[in-house]
Design a protein around this motif. Structure first.
Motif, mmCIF file in Angstrom:
data_model
loop_
_atom_site.group_PDB
_atom_site.id
_atom_site.type_symbol
_atom_site.label_atom_id
_atom_site.label_comp_id
_atom_site.label_asym_id
_atom_site.label_seq_id
_atom_site.Cartn_x
_atom_site.Cartn_y
_atom_site.Cartn_z
ATOM 1 N N MET A 13 13.517 -12.021 -5.190
ATOM 2 C CA MET A 13 13.118 -10.633 -4.962
ATOM 3 C C MET A 13 11.932 -10.245 -5.838
ATOM 4 O O MET A 13 10.976 -9.609 -5.371
ATOM 5 N N ALA A 14 11.987 -10.632 -7.126
ATOM 6 C CA ALA A 14 10.915 -10.278 -8.062
ATOM 7 C C ALA A 14 9.597 -10.902 -7.651
ATOM 8 O O ALA A 14 8.536 -10.261 -7.730
ATOM 9 N N ILE A 15 9.640 -12.147 -7.206
ATOM 10 C CA ILE A 15 8.409 -12.833 -6.795
ATOM 11 C C ILE A 15 7.812 -12.165 -5.569
ATOM 12 O O ILE A 15 6.594 -11.950 -5.489
ATOM 13 N N GLN A 16 8.652 -11.831 -4.594
ATOM 14 C CA GLN A 16 8.147 -11.170 -3.394
ATOM 15 C C GLN A 16 7.577 -9.791 -3.719
ATOM 16 O O GLN A 16 6.532 -9.403 -3.199
ATOM 17 N N ALA A 17 8.268 -9.054 -4.572
ATOM 18 C CA ALA A 17 7.765 -7.741 -4.959
ATOM 19 C C ALA A 17 6.446 -7.863 -5.703
ATOM 20 O O ALA A 17 5.508 -7.086 -5.482
ATOM 21 N N ALA A 18 6.357 -8.860 -6.612
ATOM 22 C CA ALA A 18 5.139 -9.043 -7.406
ATOM 23 C C ALA A 18 3.946 -9.393 -6.534
ATOM 24 O O ALA A 18 2.824 -8.959 -6.805
ATOM 25 N N ARG A 19 4.158 -10.169 -5.478
ATOM 26 C CA ARG A 19 3.060 -10.521 -4.575
ATOM 27 C C ARG A 19 2.399 -9.263 -4.015
ATOM 28 O O ARG A 19 1.183 -9.115 -4.038
ATOM 29 N N ALA A 20 3.238 -8.375 -3.475
ATOM 30 C CA ALA A 20 2.686 -7.155 -2.878
ATOM 31 C C ALA A 20 2.241 -6.157 -3.944
ATOM 32 O O ALA A 20 1.239 -5.457 -3.761
ATOM 33 N N LEU A 21 2.976 -6.101 -5.060
ATOM 34 C CA LEU A 21 2.579 -5.197 -6.139
ATOM 35 C C LEU A 21 1.170 -5.508 -6.629
ATOM 36 O O LEU A 21 0.413 -4.608 -7.013
ATOM 37 N N SER A 22 0.820 -6.788 -6.626
ATOM 38 C CA SER A 22 -0.503 -7.166 -7.116
ATOM 39 C C SER A 22 -1.608 -6.570 -6.254
ATOM 40 O O SER A 22 -2.730 -6.362 -6.712
ATOM 41 N N PHE A 23 -1.302 -6.281 -4.976
ATOM 42 C CA PHE A 23 -2.276 -5.654 -4.079
ATOM 43 C C PHE A 23 -2.334 -4.142 -4.260
ATOM 44 O O PHE A 23 -3.282 -3.503 -3.803
ATOM 45 N N SER A 24 -1.294 -3.544 -4.871
ATOM 46 C CA SER A 24 -1.213 -2.082 -4.898
ATOM 47 C C SER A 24 -2.364 -1.448 -5.676
ATOM 48 O O SER A 24 -2.761 -0.323 -5.385
ATOM 49 N N SER A 25 -2.900 -2.169 -6.660
ATOM 50 C CA SER A 25 -4.040 -1.626 -7.404
ATOM 51 C C SER A 25 -5.295 -1.543 -6.529
ATOM 52 O O SER A 25 -6.249 -0.848 -6.875
ATOM 53 N N TYR A 26 -5.300 -2.260 -5.404
ATOM 54 C CA TYR A 26 -6.443 -2.244 -4.487
ATOM 55 C C TYR A 26 -6.310 -1.174 -3.400
ATOM 56 O O TYR A 26 -7.305 -0.817 -2.762
ATOM 57 N N ALA A 27 -5.085 -0.744 -3.099
ATOM 58 C CA ALA A 27 -4.802 -0.078 -1.826
ATOM 59 C C ALA A 27 -5.725 1.092 -1.523
ATOM 60 O O ALA A 27 -6.228 1.231 -0.400
ATOM 61 N N ALA A 28 -5.962 1.957 -2.503
ATOM 62 C CA ALA A 28 -6.803 3.132 -2.248
ATOM 63 C C ALA A 28 -8.264 2.774 -2.015
ATOM 64 O O ALA A 28 -9.017 3.583 -1.461
ATOM 65 N N ASP A 29 -8.672 1.579 -2.419
ATOM 66 C CA ASP A 29 -10.046 1.142 -2.144
ATOM 67 C C ASP A 29 -10.318 1.101 -0.644
ATOM 68 O O ASP A 29 -11.469 1.266 -0.220
ATOM 69 N N TYR A 30 -9.263 0.861 0.156
ATOM 70 C CA TYR A 30 -9.423 0.681 1.594
ATOM 71 C C TYR A 30 -8.982 1.904 2.390
ATOM 72 O O TYR A 30 -8.849 1.835 3.616
ATOM 73 N N THR A 31 -8.783 3.029 1.688
ATOM 74 C CA THR A 31 -8.507 4.300 2.375
ATOM 75 C C THR A 31 -9.419 5.411 1.875
ATOM 76 O O THR A 31 -9.341 6.540 2.354
ATOM 77 N N ARG A 32 -10.295 5.125 0.938
ATOM 78 C CA ARG A 32 -11.118 6.171 0.324
ATOM 79 C C ARG A 32 -12.177 6.718 1.278
ATOM 80 O O ARG A 32 -12.725 7.806 1.034
#
Length: 471
Positions: free
Chosen positions: A220-239
């Motif tokens: 669970m932690a590994i799967q969450a970490a994979r997507a969490l690592s993208f979360s710092s980018y997310a607003a870059d693609y909705t700004r």
């Protein structure tokens, strides 16, 4: 000369707009340049998660940690939901202010305090660029029969080229790949699910001291970490989306795209992991897939790593600018591509699996408390007229305290194992959760004590200097 119909004209105009080189950096996007809808977040995050690193993260569940396939599927679904929720929420941060999330980090952490996570995101992006470049090179090398060098060069140049064009082109490529990649992956999916041992049970010998609970939590932690690592980018693609973009719909599209892509490919990896332990895309050919299917799969893997890693190159460049480096966006893209390529070139000569598990887990340890601070700031603390502190804000202390609280729970064998994780291995997957909760609670307490109500800005800020961009 043939006249184009209205639909053809609109499509042509959309393609010209998407392929025009982006001139904006990290400054707020003006209202008259905003366009697009929340649906593009589905295609972007779906395509970005249909890739080999998703496959290998799922494979760890069965081949390395000993879960049965059904057990692995449940852990993958739960972990991916956590990460997808993070991407969904942070995607909604882009439209209101027209800037990425790292710029908004200045409000709780302070302008100087926000530089540190920006630097960390920069190096994280370079590391992911390197990982995906290696994987893509393996796939292209197998597909074309070339050496590692030419294959690696082809993959890295393609990734950098997409990022250089910028925001619109990235969304256009991801929309196309949301149609192409499912077609290319359907063959290996059918083969993997039908030929694997989906009825496999828990293997305590593989899990070792983790036991079932520890192995399940770690997946669970590994799967969450994979997507969490993208979360710092997310607003870059909705700004660039209009300020009135519905946040509920934006969350739903981003969450669903991330979750579906992650669960599909990671569960496929878990299925293949019941047959063999696959270290590189090349091993899929030698150990699992028959000839024609292997060729199509190599094509899919090569394309998917490029479409994923262009996000690392683009957002890593923005992070470099937010950290205070003065250069144009395209120059920062070349910096990320150059450094990531150098790391990937040297790492590609060795054992890819050696540090992949630790790399994924470490990502969540520092991103989780940072995300907690941002969520508390956005939903529980922020005043409409709040202004970022010049140096360090309460969020910076909360972030650091969250990291410190997680240290006893950290478990990266061969690197560092905290005292609690050493005595109770099953708790070694809790570090990110401890960091998240601690940072969120501390920031809420500190911010409510120190909030004084900042004076609203009155003039138009300069946009050529990162120090003058509003939080």
């Amino acid at each position: 000369m043939t006249r184009q119909g209205p639909l053809a004209q609109r499509l042509s105009a959309a393609v010209r707009s998407a392929t025009a080189v982006e001139t904006s950096g990290i400054e707020p996007i003006p209202a008259d340049e905003r366009e697009g809808g929340p649906g593009s977040s589905f295609t972007l995050w779906f395509s970005s998660n249909v890739q080999f690193s998703s496959l290998t993260s799922g494979m760890l569940a069965t081949a390395a940690f000993g879960l049965g396939w059904a057990q692995a599927l449940l852990a993958i679904m739960l972990g991916a939901a956590v990460g997808a929720a993070a991407i969904g929420v942070t995607s909604t941060f882009g439209p209101p202010k027209g800037v990425g999330l790292l710029v908004q980090t200045r409000l709780p952490l302070g302008r100087r305090g926000a530089a540190l996570p920006a630097v960390l995101v920069f190096f994280k992006a370079c590391a992911w660029f390197a990982v995906n470049s290696i994987l893509g090179a393996f796939a292209v090398r197998t597909l074309l029969g070339t050496g590692f060098g030419p294959a690696f060069a082809l993959v890295t140049v393609a990734q950098v080229a997409i990022a250089l064009v910028g925001y619109g082109f990235i969304h256009l490529v991801q929309k196309a790949m949301a149609l192409v990649l499912p077609l290319l992956f359907v063959g290996v999916s059918l083969y993997g699910y039908t030929e694997s041992d989906l009825g496999s049970g828990f293997d305590p010998a593989k899990a070792g001291p983790l036991g079932f609970v520890g192995a399940f939590a770690l997946v669970m932690a590994i799967q969450a970490a994979r997507a969490l690592s993208f979360s710092s980018y997310a607003a870059d693609y909705t700004r660039y989306m209009p300020v009135d973009t519905p946040p509920g719909r934006l969350f739903l599209y981003a969450f669903t795209g991330t979750w579906l892509g992650s669960v599909w490919i990671a569960s496929l990896g878990a299925a293949i992991g019941t047959l063999a332990f696959i270290g590189t895309p090349t091993d899929l050919v030698g150990q699992v897939l028959p000839g024609a299917l292997a060729t199509v799969t190599m094509l899919a893997l090569g394309i998917s790593t490029i479409t994923s890693s262009c996000l690392d190159c683009y957002s890593g460049a923005l992070a470099w600018l937010i950290a205070g480096v003065r250069m144009a966006r395209w120059q920062a893209v070349l910096v990320v591509g150059g450094l990531g390529s150098a790391i990937g070139w040297f790492a590609g000569q060795g054992d890819y699996w050696k540090s992949f598990e630790n790399f994924l887990i470490v990502l969540g340890n520092w991103i989780a408390p940072w995300l907690a601070v941002m969520l508390v700031q956005r939903f529980l603390v922020t005043s409409p007229d709040a202004e970022a502190p010049r140096n360090f804000g309460p969020g910076f202390a909360a972030w650091l305290l969250g990291l410190l609280a997680a240290v006893p729970f950290m478990s990266q064998p061969g690197v560092f194992v905290g005292p609690i994780a050493e005595r109770h291995p099953a708790l070694g997957a809790c570090a990110a959760a401890v960091a998240f909760l601690t940072a969120g609670l501390v920031h809420y307490a500190l911010a409510r004590r120190t909030r004084t109500g900042a004076t609203p800005r009155t003039g138009t800020p300069r946009t050529d200097s990162p120090e003058e961009i509003p939080a």
